[in-house]
Design an enzyme around this catalytic site. Structure first.
Site, PDB file in Angstrom:
ATOM      1  N   GLY A  18     -33.769   8.280  50.189  1.00 46.04           N
ATOM      2  CA  GLY A  18     -32.883   8.177  49.019  1.00 46.04           C
ATOM      3  C   GLY A  18     -33.312   9.040  47.853  1.00 46.04           C
ATOM      4  O   GLY A  18     -32.725   8.981  46.785  1.00 46.04           O
TER       5      GLY A  18
ATOM      6  N   GLU B 239     -26.034  24.534  45.301  1.00 48.88           N
ATOM      7  CA  GLU B 239     -25.831  23.120  45.620  1.00 48.88           C
ATOM      8  C   GLU B 239     -24.356  22.853  45.910  1.00 48.88           C
ATOM      9  O   GLU B 239     -23.481  23.365  45.205  1.00 48.88           O
ATOM     10  CB  GLU B 239     -26.325  22.268  44.448  1.00 48.88           C
ATOM     11  CG  GLU B 239     -26.997  20.979  44.858  1.00 48.88           C
ATOM     12  CD  GLU B 239     -28.293  21.157  45.651  1.00 48.88           C
ATOM     13  OE1 GLU B 239     -28.221  21.204  46.901  1.00 48.88           O
ATOM     14  OE2 GLU B 239     -29.364  21.232  45.033  1.00 48.88           O
ATOM     15  N   HIS B 240     -24.100  22.077  46.945  1.00 54.74           N
ATOM     16  CA  HIS B 240     -22.743  21.752  47.426  1.00 54.74           C
ATOM     17  C   HIS B 240     -21.989  23.001  47.878  1.00 54.74           C
ATOM     18  O   HIS B 240     -20.767  22.989  47.990  1.00 54.74           O
ATOM     19  CB  HIS B 240     -21.935  20.984  46.360  1.00 54.74           C
ATOM     20  CG  HIS B 240     -22.428  19.567  46.188  1.00 54.74           C
ATOM     21  ND1 HIS B 240     -21.948  18.528  46.932  1.00 54.74           N
ATOM     22  CD2 HIS B 240     -23.395  19.049  45.395  1.00 54.74           C
ATOM     23  CE1 HIS B 240     -22.580  17.404  46.584  1.00 54.74           C
ATOM     24  NE2 HIS B 240     -23.473  17.710  45.651  1.00 54.74           N
TER      25      HIS B 240
ATOM     26  N   ASP C 190     -29.402  20.753  55.181  1.00 49.70           N
ATOM     27  CA  ASP C 190     -30.602  19.923  55.325  1.00 49.70           C
ATOM     28  C   ASP C 190     -31.213  20.053  56.719  1.00 49.70           C
ATOM     29  O   ASP C 190     -32.429  20.215  56.869  1.00 49.70           O
ATOM     30  CB  ASP C 190     -30.266  18.448  55.056  1.00 49.70           C
ATOM     31  CG  ASP C 190     -29.656  18.249  53.686  1.00 49.70           C
ATOM     32  OD1 ASP C 190     -29.692  19.191  52.875  1.00 49.70           O
ATOM     33  OD2 ASP C 190     -29.122  17.152  53.430  1.00 49.70           O
TER      34      ASP C 190
ATOM     35  N   LEU D 151     -34.417  14.210  49.475  1.00 48.59           N
ATOM     36  CA  LEU D 151     -35.295  15.156  50.172  1.00 48.59           C
ATOM     37  C   LEU D 151     -34.969  15.217  51.667  1.00 48.59           C
ATOM     38  O   LEU D 151     -35.747  15.739  52.460  1.00 48.59           O
ATOM     39  CB  LEU D 151     -36.765  14.771  49.971  1.00 48.59           C
ATOM     40  CG  LEU D 151     -37.209  14.683  48.511  1.00 48.59           C
ATOM     41  CD1 LEU D 151     -38.676  14.301  48.414  1.00 48.59           C
ATOM     42  CD2 LEU D 151     -36.971  16.022  47.824  1.00 48.59           C
ATOM     43  N   SER D 152     -33.829  14.637  52.028  1.00 46.58           N
ATOM     44  CA  SER D 152     -33.295  14.747  53.388  1.00 46.58           C
ATOM     45  C   SER D 152     -34.159  14.101  54.455  1.00 46.58           C
ATOM     46  O   SER D 152     -34.436  14.690  55.498  1.00 46.58           O
ATOM     47  CB  SER D 152     -33.066  16.213  53.755  1.00 46.58           C
ATOM     48  OG  SER D 152     -32.157  16.760  52.881  1.00 46.58           O
ATOM     49  N   SER D 153     -34.567  12.878  54.198  1.00 49.15           N
ATOM     50  CA  SER D 153     -35.318  12.166  55.232  1.00 49.15           C
ATOM     51  C   SER D 153     -34.434  11.942  56.458  1.00 49.15           C
ATOM     52  O   SER D 153     -34.920  11.975  57.594  1.00 49.15           O
ATOM     53  CB  SER D 153     -35.840  10.833  54.703  1.00 49.15           C
ATOM     54  OG  SER D 153     -34.779  10.051  54.227  1.00 49.15           O
TER      55      SER D 153
END
Ligand code: GLA
Length: 388
Positions: free
Chosen positions: A124, A37-38, A174, A127-129
């Site tokens: 939000g 992550e990151h 993403d 989940l990368s909408s």
């Protein structure tokens, strides 16, 4: 596809109603990330997968230069001109317009298009909408205008749209995951070379469960950009002595101790998390190869601790959800997922225990926060594609 709402049919019906045309249909999924992550904007590795929640976008050319978009979920319209792209006063069209802007840099298309879109990726929730929407748009434009982009170019274009038009300096994970996802496969992406490998997720007895805090912090995108700058500052200090270090991917713990810690403790902690997370992902991939999900899961808990205490992108609700499962023998691993400051935790749960776990965690979450969390049972599915 959501069982309660058939998005492809809804999109099609609305498209016919509004534009009296048959659209091209693109499906573009959201993503999970198992570990790493990151690390994407620090040019390390990530391990995402595309999931069974997606954006469905219908698109077709117009005869004039107008861009007409209808969002099913917001029940809202946007109209613009292909030669006058500017940010709209509502945020949602910007994810689409940003992609058009990137394409216009090279192609100066003179023809407008119609769009209807909707989907079941909760916005939000981490989940990368937004990436899914950008990828759907890039894929659709590539197809209707015969632009001949390769998939990786579309990924870069979608990321640039978010960086430049929306203003979030996100990494590439993403958009990559949405575009390249494959049924039952994770993807190990090297964010420096962009080489990647599909890694089967062989765990018939494990269910990936997401617990959604439903917390959305409005400061999330400014804090995200701030983390990026802190990492860049750490690299600059190391570069004064080691110019060959181009990103935290090239940095060692020793370098951080020597050149970053004496200058600034907070920046040291941020960089320290990233350097250890890049390392951790590689060890986690070895675990997968050895089919050792117990060990993999432990590393997920370690990632959470680092994101909470060093990188400081967690929040009370996410920490609570991880605390509630961390001593449960049926949960192999859990951690907050994505950018942070809200959204979901990702949990690896023994299948036979899923139902009880959901009941327990929901009740405790409600008792402690007064709010209801949401639950998603994830399936790993294919990436962006045209559907009929
Ligand atoms: C967000 C960004 C990604 C990545 C993650 C954190 O999802 O869009 O590029 O940096 O946060 O891993």
């Amino acid at each position: 596809m959501s069982p309660i709402f058939n998005y492809p049919n809804k999109v099609k019906d609305k498209f016919l109603e509004l534009f009296n045309q048959e659209p091209l249909f693109v499906r573009s999924p959201g993503r999970i990330n198992l570990i790493g992550e990151h690390t994407d904007y620090n040019l390390g590795f990530v391990l995402p997968a595309a999931i069974n929640k997606a954006i469905y976008l219908g698109i077709q050319k117009r005869k004039d230069q107008l861009i007409k978009i209808h969002s099913l979920d917001f029940n809202n319209d946007f109209q613009g001109d292909i030669n006058e792209l500017k940010s709209s006063d509502k945020l949602w069209p910007d994810y689409l317009l940003g992609v058009v802007q990137q394409i216009q840099k090279k192609h100066q298309i003179q023809q407008g298009f119609n769009i209807v879109f909707g989907g079941d990726i909760p916005p939000g929730a981490g989940l990368s909408s937004s990436a899914a929407l950008e990828c759907a748009m890039a894929f659709g434009l590539n197809h209707i205008f015969n632009l001949s982009y390769e998939k990786m170019d579309l990924v870069k274009l979608a990321q640039a749209a978010e960086n430049e038009f929306v203003g979030v300096k996100c990494g590439i994970m993403d958009q990559f995951a949405s575009m390249f996802g494959k049924n039952n496969q994770l993807m190990r992406l090297d964010c420096r070379s962009l080489d990647f490998a599909y890694v089967p997720f062989q765990a018939d007895d494990i269910q990936i469960v997401l617990f959604d805090t439903r917390v959305k912090h409005s400061l999330a995108s400014s804090a995200y950009n701030e983390r990026r700058e802190e990492c860049e500052q750490g690299v600059k200090w190391i570069q004064e002595i080691h110019p060959e270090v181009k990103s935290l991917r090239d940095a060692s713990e020793k370098m951080l101790l020597k050149y970053v810690k004496p200058k600034n403790q907070k920046i040291y902690e941020r960089c320290n998390f990233i350097v250890s997370e890049i390392q951790r992902l590689q060890e986690a991939c070895n675990d997968l190869e050895n089919n050792d999900l117990q060990s993999f899961g432990k590393r997920m808990f370690e990632t959470h601790a680092g994101l909470k205490d060093l990188y400081k992108v967690s929040c009370d609700e996410l920490d609570l959800l991880v605390d509630l499962v961390k001593d449960n023998p049926n949960v192999l691993g859990a951690r907050m997922m994505g950018g942070g400051f809200g959204g979901c935790t990702i949990n690896l749960v023994k299948k036979e225990a899923v139902e009880d776990l959901i009941a327990q965690v929901s009740a405790s979450y409600h008792a402690k926060t007064g709010s209801e969390m949401l639950i998603y049972l994830v399936k790993i599915e294919d990436g962006t594609s045209i559907i009929n």
